[in-house]
Design an enzyme around this catalytic site. Structure first.
Site, PDB file in Angstrom:
ATOM      1  N   ARG A 137      19.501  14.045  11.659  1.00 28.50           N
ATOM      2  CA  ARG A 137      19.665  15.423  11.204  1.00 28.50           C
ATOM      3  C   ARG A 137      20.906  15.612  10.331  1.00 28.50           C
ATOM      4  O   ARG A 137      21.068  16.637   9.693  1.00 28.50           O
ATOM      5  CB  ARG A 137      19.734  16.371  12.409  1.00 28.50           C
ATOM      6  CG  ARG A 137      18.499  16.314  13.278  1.00 28.50           C
ATOM      7  CD  ARG A 137      18.578  17.286  14.442  1.00 28.50           C
ATOM      8  NE  ARG A 137      18.626  18.661  13.994  1.00 28.50           N
ATOM      9  CZ  ARG A 137      18.673  19.713  14.834  1.00 28.50           C
ATOM     10  NH1 ARG A 137      18.700  19.516  16.134  1.00 28.50           N
ATOM     11  NH2 ARG A 137      18.724  20.937  14.360  1.00 28.50           N
TER      12      ARG A 137
ATOM     13  N   HIS B  97       0.855  -1.186   0.000  1.00 24.55           N
ATOM     14  CA  HIS B  97       0.000   0.000   0.000  1.00 24.55           C
ATOM     15  C   HIS B  97       0.891   1.235   0.000  1.00 24.55           C
ATOM     16  O   HIS B  97       1.620   1.484   0.963  1.00 24.55           O
ATOM     17  CB  HIS B  97      -0.904  -0.013   1.230  1.00 24.55           C
ATOM     18  CG  HIS B  97      -1.811   1.184   1.308  1.00 24.55           C
ATOM     19  ND1 HIS B  97      -2.834   1.402   0.405  1.00 24.55           N
ATOM     20  CD2 HIS B  97      -1.832   2.229   2.168  1.00 24.55           C
ATOM     21  CE1 HIS B  97      -3.448   2.528   0.716  1.00 24.55           C
ATOM     22  NE2 HIS B  97      -2.864   3.050   1.781  1.00 24.55           N
TER      23      HIS B  97
ATOM     24  N   ASP C  65      -2.012   3.973  -4.492  1.00 23.80           N
ATOM     25  CA  ASP C  65      -2.772   3.116  -3.580  1.00 23.80           C
ATOM     26  C   ASP C  65      -2.177   1.719  -3.446  1.00 23.80           C
ATOM     27  O   ASP C  65      -1.714   1.335  -2.384  1.00 23.80           O
ATOM     28  CB  ASP C  65      -4.247   3.030  -3.996  1.00 23.80           C
ATOM     29  CG  ASP C  65      -5.090   2.391  -2.909  1.00 23.80           C
ATOM     30  OD1 ASP C  65      -4.790   2.608  -1.720  1.00 23.80           O
ATOM     31  OD2 ASP C  65      -6.043   1.660  -3.233  1.00 23.80           O
TER      32      ASP C  65
ATOM     33  N   ASP D  42       1.167   5.558   6.860  1.00 20.84           N
ATOM     34  CA  ASP D  42      -0.171   5.200   7.316  1.00 20.84           C
ATOM     35  C   ASP D  42      -1.236   5.897   6.485  1.00 20.84           C
ATOM     36  O   ASP D  42      -0.987   6.938   5.857  1.00 20.84           O
ATOM     37  CB  ASP D  42      -0.345   5.567   8.796  1.00 20.84           C
ATOM     38  CG  ASP D  42       0.573   4.760   9.700  1.00 20.84           C
ATOM     39  OD1 ASP D  42       0.959   3.643   9.292  1.00 20.84           O
ATOM     40  OD2 ASP D  42       0.915   5.249  10.796  1.00 20.84           O
ATOM     41  N   SER D  43      -2.428   5.342   6.498  1.00 22.78           N
ATOM     42  CA  SER D  43      -3.539   5.933   5.761  1.00 22.78           C
ATOM     43  C   SER D  43      -3.837   7.334   6.280  1.00 22.78           C
ATOM     44  O   SER D  43      -3.918   7.567   7.489  1.00 22.78           O
ATOM     45  CB  SER D  43      -4.774   5.044   5.903  1.00 22.78           C
ATOM     46  OG  SER D  43      -5.866   5.597   5.201  1.00 22.78           O
TER      47      SER D  43
ATOM     48  N   GLY E 256      -0.894  11.560   3.898  1.00 24.81           N
ATOM     49  CA  GLY E 256      -0.681  12.511   2.808  1.00 24.81           C
ATOM     50  C   GLY E 256       0.154  11.991   1.659  1.00 24.81           C
ATOM     51  O   GLY E 256       0.788  12.766   0.939  1.00 24.81           O
ATOM     52  N   LYS E 257       0.135  10.674   1.442  1.00 22.27           N
ATOM     53  CA  LYS E 257       0.941  10.088   0.349  1.00 22.27           C
ATOM     54  C   LYS E 257       0.444  10.569  -1.012  1.00 22.27           C
ATOM     55  O   LYS E 257       1.238  11.019  -1.850  1.00 22.27           O
ATOM     56  CB  LYS E 257       0.882   8.555   0.422  1.00 22.27           C
ATOM     57  CG  LYS E 257       1.430   7.972   1.710  1.00 22.27           C
ATOM     58  CD  LYS E 257       1.454   6.455   1.672  1.00 22.27           C
ATOM     59  CE  LYS E 257       0.056   5.856   1.570  1.00 22.27           C
ATOM     60  NZ  LYS E 257      -0.765   6.142   2.761  1.00 22.27           N
ATOM     61  N   SER E 258      -0.854  10.464  -1.251  1.00 24.92           N
ATOM     62  CA  SER E 258      -1.403  10.846  -2.557  1.00 24.92           C
ATOM     63  C   SER E 258      -1.282  12.338  -2.795  1.00 24.92           C
ATOM     64  O   SER E 258      -0.996  12.787  -3.911  1.00 24.92           O
ATOM     65  CB  SER E 258      -2.871  10.407  -2.657  1.00 24.92           C
ATOM     66  OG  SER E 258      -2.989   9.002  -2.603  1.00 24.92           O
TER      67      SER E 258
END
EC number: 2.7.11.-
Length: 335
Positions: free
Chosen positions: A259, A153, A192, A169-170, A173-175
């Site tokens: 960092r 996914h 997706d 995680d769903s 903001g991946k899309s």
């Protein structure tokens, strides 16, 4: 290459091999000239076999489970057996369950071979390609068919020529991140669900798991959008080698994030390790620009330049030189 073909787990048949839609330098140019009743036979091995020893009568180690490839040498020997009336070895070959027999150079088998193949319901295929060229093309296809696969996914994009798999995680903001990258001129491979294929044991190729709904994106609050129609064909591609994994996660103030970039992390898929970055997400952070920078930095690393290591070495040199000066100028003049 990653071809739109059935997976081996779903049983790959001779008919599937004929029906593969490949173009130009990948085309097999196959057609059936006999044994059509056996087109549903399963191809269970990615290897090929030249049955020269078999048709000469040596069946001790006959690899009958493989596709049997007949070139000019094998056909010349078949014609010799036909002229001599010695066909026992041919009939013996078809006592084994063979997926299919393929003749290159548009060569045709002898009448006895045809009859034996028809009786055994073994498909006989023909191609106009030369043996070496056909073998290399077929091996590439079969290596894809039988290669290990897994679905994840995430979103796969191409940024500055680098295949980047965005995980998280769903709702993280991946899309939306991928959409901003597309707006900035980069390309979408899959959204997706990304199907990952391991080729040659060390190369991961990613593509959309579903070709029908490929190059569509789900944006919360907006719905399903068609990237091809909105941004044009320049904004998409069908497949891409995965070279970097970016995991987006909600900012955790209690977690220590890298960092300096000295700590190298990897993600593993199908036994292959890929460089991995963990990028925290919070309001005000421009994630697409960070991913663009990460792509350029990864390309520099592949060219042999590591910014973090160079920075660390420069700091060490500065500390050493500064310490040396302090020791030197801190001594009282003896003379």
């Amino acid at each position: 290459m990653f071809y739109d073909i059935p997976m081996a787990e779903k049983q790959f048949t001779v008919l599937d091999l004929i029906d593969i839609d490949l173009k130009e330098h990948n085309s097999l140019n196959l057609h059936c000239i006999g044994g059509r009743k056996g087109l549903s036979r399963e191809i269970a091995s990615p290897d090929l076999n030249h049955p020269g020893l078999a048709i000469s009568g040596f069946y001790n180690i006959f690899a009958h489970q493989r596709i049997q490839l007949f070139g000019r040498g094998e056909v010349a020997y078949l014609n010799k057996l036909e002229a001599e009336g010695n066909q026992d070895t041919i009939r013996q070959m078809f006592t084994y369950i063979i997926p299919c027999c393929i003749f290159t150079y548009n060569l045709t088998p002898t009448r006895t071979f045809f009859e034996a193949a028809e009786a055994a319901e073994c498909p006989v295929l023909q191609t106009d390609l030369e043996t070496a060229d056909f073998s290399s093309r077929l091996m590439r296809i079969l290596s894809n068919v039988f290669a290990p696969r897994q679905s994840v996914h995430g979103v796969l994009v191409e940024v500055y020529g680098l295949g980047i798999l965005i995980l998280g995680d769903s709702g993280v903001g991946k899309s939306e991140t991928a959409l901003e990258l597309i707006e900035r001129g980069h390309r979408l491979v899959a959204d997706d669900v990304v199907e990952i294929l391991c080729v040659n044991g060390n190369t991961l190729i990613g593509a959309g798991a579903n070709k029908i709904i490929g190059h569509h994106m789900e944006i919360r609050g907006l719905g399903i959008i068609n990237i091809t129609h909105l941004f044009g064909v320049r904004a998409i591609r069908d497949q891409k080698r995965i070279q970097l994994v970016v995991k987006l996660e909600e900012w955790d103030s209690s977690k220590m994030y890298d960092r300096l970039g000295m700590e190298e992390k990897f993600a593993e898929f199908l036994g292959v390790s890929i460089p991995k970055l963990e990028i925290p997400v919070k309001p005000g952070r421009n994630i697409p620009i960070i991913i663009e920078t990460a792509a350029m930095n990864e390309r520099l690393k592949k060219m042999g330049y590591n910014s973090a290591r160079e920075f660390n070495q420069n700091i060490l040199k500065w500390i050493e030189s500064d310490a040396t000066r302090s020791v030197y100028f801190g001594q009282d003049d003896i003379i």
